[in-house]
Write a protein that holds these residues in place. Structure first.
Motif, PDB file in Angstrom:
ATOM      1  N   TYR A 186     -47.290  15.669  66.106  1.00 17.35           N
ATOM      2  CA  TYR A 186     -47.646  17.036  65.702  1.00 17.35           C
ATOM      3  C   TYR A 186     -46.467  17.732  65.034  1.00 17.35           C
ATOM      4  CZ  TYR A 186     -49.041  21.934  66.225  1.00 17.35           C
ATOM      5  OH  TYR A 186     -49.325  23.257  65.981  1.00 17.35           O
ATOM      6  N   VAL A 187     -45.262  17.463  65.553  1.00 18.07           N
ATOM      7  CA  VAL A 187     -44.068  18.095  64.984  1.00 18.07           C
ATOM      8  C   VAL A 187     -43.582  17.350  63.743  1.00 18.07           C
ATOM      9  CG1 VAL A 187     -41.648  18.645  65.422  1.00 18.07           C
ATOM     10  CG2 VAL A 187     -43.356  19.039  67.207  1.00 18.07           C
ATOM     11  N   SER A 214     -51.422  24.963  61.225  1.00 17.23           N
ATOM     12  CA  SER A 214     -51.181  25.694  62.468  1.00 17.23           C
ATOM     13  C   SER A 214     -50.553  27.039  62.139  1.00 17.23           C
ATOM     14  CB  SER A 214     -50.253  24.891  63.397  1.00 17.23           C
ATOM     15  OG  SER A 214     -48.977  24.733  62.804  1.00 17.23           O
ATOM     16  N   ARG A 215     -50.497  27.889  63.164  1.00 23.29           N
ATOM     17  CA  ARG A 215     -49.911  29.221  62.994  1.00 23.29           C
ATOM     18  C   ARG A 215     -48.614  29.376  63.779  1.00 23.29           C
ATOM     19  NH1 ARG A 215     -51.725  31.228  58.425  1.00 23.29           N
ATOM     20  NH2 ARG A 215     -53.991  31.016  58.256  1.00 23.29           N
ATOM     21  N   ASP A 216     -48.041  28.258  64.205  1.00 23.25           N
ATOM     22  CA  ASP A 216     -46.783  28.315  64.946  1.00 23.25           C
ATOM     23  C   ASP A 216     -45.607  28.259  63.980  1.00 23.25           C
ATOM     24  OD1 ASP A 216     -46.910  25.735  64.068  1.00 23.25           O
ATOM     25  OD2 ASP A 216     -47.150  24.823  66.051  1.00 23.25           O
ATOM     26  N   GLU A 217     -44.410  27.966  64.511  1.00 24.53           N
ATOM     27  CA  GLU A 217     -43.216  27.936  63.671  1.00 24.53           C
ATOM     28  C   GLU A 217     -43.323  26.877  62.581  1.00 24.53           C
ATOM     29  OE1 GLU A 217     -43.273  28.152  66.873  1.00 24.53           O
ATOM     30  OE2 GLU A 217     -42.062  29.877  67.476  1.00 24.53           O
ATOM     31  N   ILE A 218     -43.946  25.715  62.904  1.00 20.31           N
ATOM     32  CA  ILE A 218     -44.115  24.667  61.898  1.00 20.31           C
ATOM     33  C   ILE A 218     -45.039  25.165  60.784  1.00 20.31           C
ATOM     34  CG2 ILE A 218     -44.965  22.333  61.477  1.00 20.31           C
ATOM     35  CD1 ILE A 218     -42.408  22.359  63.037  1.00 20.31           C
ATOM     36  N   GLY A 219     -46.120  25.866  61.183  1.00 16.90           N
ATOM     37  CA  GLY A 219     -47.028  26.421  60.187  1.00 16.90           C
ATOM     38  C   GLY A 219     -46.340  27.464  59.313  1.00 16.90           C
ATOM     39  N   GLU A 220     -45.508  28.311  59.938  1.00 16.77           N
ATOM     40  CA  GLU A 220     -44.774  29.321  59.161  1.00 16.77           C
ATOM     41  C   GLU A 220     -43.806  28.656  58.195  1.00 16.77           C
ATOM     42  OE1 GLU A 220     -42.901  31.887  61.945  1.00 16.77           O
ATOM     43  OE2 GLU A 220     -44.776  32.811  62.635  1.00 16.77           O
TER      44      GLU A 220
END
Length: 467
Positions: A186-187, A214-220
């Protein structure tokens, strides 16, 4: 990225190992705190309950026999003796009487408190919990109750559950491994995708993008990457457009200069025509000079090497001089130039650069006139008397509203057609915007199609003693 994935997997395996070690440590802690302490409490409670049957005086044989009877019914070993030395006949191991009841322990017994001890007993090959409960007659120690219990070691406690324990550890390890692998994927997968997209961009494919899942740090991070790629693509398009514009604008005057120069060298045309050729060569040379100067100014502005010298200037006089140099040319094209100036306005500015700002604005107004029209220049102070407000308004073709936010960007042109009559290089307003900013001012552009455009410049006002 493979190295990063390996590091994350090693981290997960390390966490799993730590978890297992902690579980073993916790098991030992629970063994000591729960099992051993519970045995101590049970022995003390049982011994004190039995001591309640003692009525005082000498320890009777009946009391001793009753205790022996209880010894057969309970899981603990319990004996009643009048003297500790009698214990050797009761227990199957040697007892150090002095260690069992020393002066400290005797004082504790006389105070009515039980004595608890835990120690290793070779006879049983394990630790032994022993409790001595006093039999008191007022302040005299008439006898003791001695209770002991061989502790089961932790391996014995868990041997019945060993298979279940190993199975749980295995299942837990498998679950952690699967979850860890999915977590690493995922990361890592979005990072791998960004790496591939970055490689594509480095090869010149500025259309490369990454999926935002995604909407997490990876998505950002993915969204930021896409915005960066989009900005690079737009900048590349503008640069290509600019190069095409510049090449076209340079080619046109160079073609004129070359053609008319060859005609002059060949003595072609009449004297009047040859004079016109000289004028055309001069005009096109001026166009080239202006374009090169704009390019140099833009480069200096963007690299921070552009310097201005600010000093108090009478802005009305500076504006009048700039307009006068432009007015006759505008009127020869049927354009009325109107000025309305407040003579008391003084600002901190660079006179030459303000001339340049006005020249670019007036040239734009003239360039986008549709036949005859009016250009009006006004100068006054703001309502707060803190700013000088300079406006240049025209009745030209105007600018569509959707283009207004972008007209001060370098290389931007409202009309994409690259002709000599309806557009410049796209640098004029970009230079004006940055020059106004260097004067600590503000630039505002409003426009309506087929009605005209108004450019407003606000500069900090120097208030005189009279003002």
């Amino acid at each position: 990225m493979r190295k990063l994935a390996g590091k994350l997997l090693l981290l997960l395996l390390g966490m799993l190992l730590v978890t297992i070690l902690v579980s073993f440590t916790l098991t030992g802690f629970l063994y000591e705190r729960l099992y051993v302490n519970s045995i101590k409490e049970e022995l003390v409670q049982y011994g004190e309950n039995v001591s309640l049957d003692y009525d005082g005086g000498d320890v009777s044989d009946i009391f001793v026999w009753n205790v022996e009877y209880l010894n057969e019914k309970t899981r603990f070993e319990i004996f009643a003796v009048r003297n500790p030395r009698e214990l050797s006949a009761c227990v199957p191991f040697e007892i150090d009487y002095n260690a069992l009841i020393g002066s400290k322990e005797r004082a504790q017994l006389l105070d009515g408190q039980s004595v608890i001890d835990v120690g290793y007993e070779e006879r049983f090959k394990r630790d032994l919990v022993s409790v001595v409960v006093p039999l008191l007659d007022e302040d005299r120690l008439e006898g003791i109750l001695y209770l002991y219990y061989p502790l089961e070691n932790i391996q014995e406690l868990t041997e019945n559950y060993a298979l279940l324990w190993v199975l749980c550890i295995f299942l837990f390890s498998m679950i952690i491994s699967v979850i860890g692998a999915k977590g690493v994927s995922y990361v890592i997968n979005p990072l791998l995708e960004m790496k591939d997209a970055a490689k594509n961009i480095s090869r010149g494919d500025l259309t490369s993008r990454v999926n935002v899942s995604s909407r997490d740090e990876i998505g950002e991070l993915a969204e930021t990457f896409n915005k960066m790629a989009e900005s690079l693509e737009k900048e590349d398009e503008r640069n290509k457009e600019f190069l095409a514009t510049v090449s076209h604008e340079l080619r046109t005057p160079i073609t004129y200069i070359k053609g008319y120069n060859e005609a002059l060298q060949m003595n072609l045309g009449t004297e009047i025509e040859r004079a016109q050729y000289f004028q055309l060569i001069s005009r096109e040379t001026s166009r080239l000079d202006k374009m090169v100067n704009e390019l140099l100014d833009m480069m200096k502005l963007e690299t921070g090497n552009f310097h201005i010298e600010l000093e108090p200037i009478a802005l009305a006089e500076t504006v009048r001089q700039a307009v006068d140099s432009f007015k006759s040319f505008a009127e020869s094209h049927g354009i009325d130039v109107l000025i309305e100036l407040n003579e008391d306005i003084i600002v901190q500015g660079d006179e030459g650069r303000i001339h340049q700002i006005l020249h670019n604005l007036l040239r734009n107004s003239l360039q986008y006139m549709n036949g005859s029209g009016t250009i009006q220049i006004t100068l006054d102070d703001s309502l707060s008397r803190e700013e000088a407000v300079l406006t240049v308004s025209d009745t030209g073709i105007g600018i569509p509203e959707e283009h207004l936010p972008f007209v001060t960007e370098r290389f931007y042109r409202v009309n994409k057609a690259r002709t000599r009559s309806d557009g410049g290089s796209g640098l004029g307003l970009a230079i004006v915007s940055q020059l106004v900013e260097l004067h600590n001012g503000r630039l505002t552009i409003t426009s309506k199609v087929n009605e005209g455009t108004t450019v407003e410049i606000r500069l900090p006002l120097i208030v005189t003693e009279d003002g």
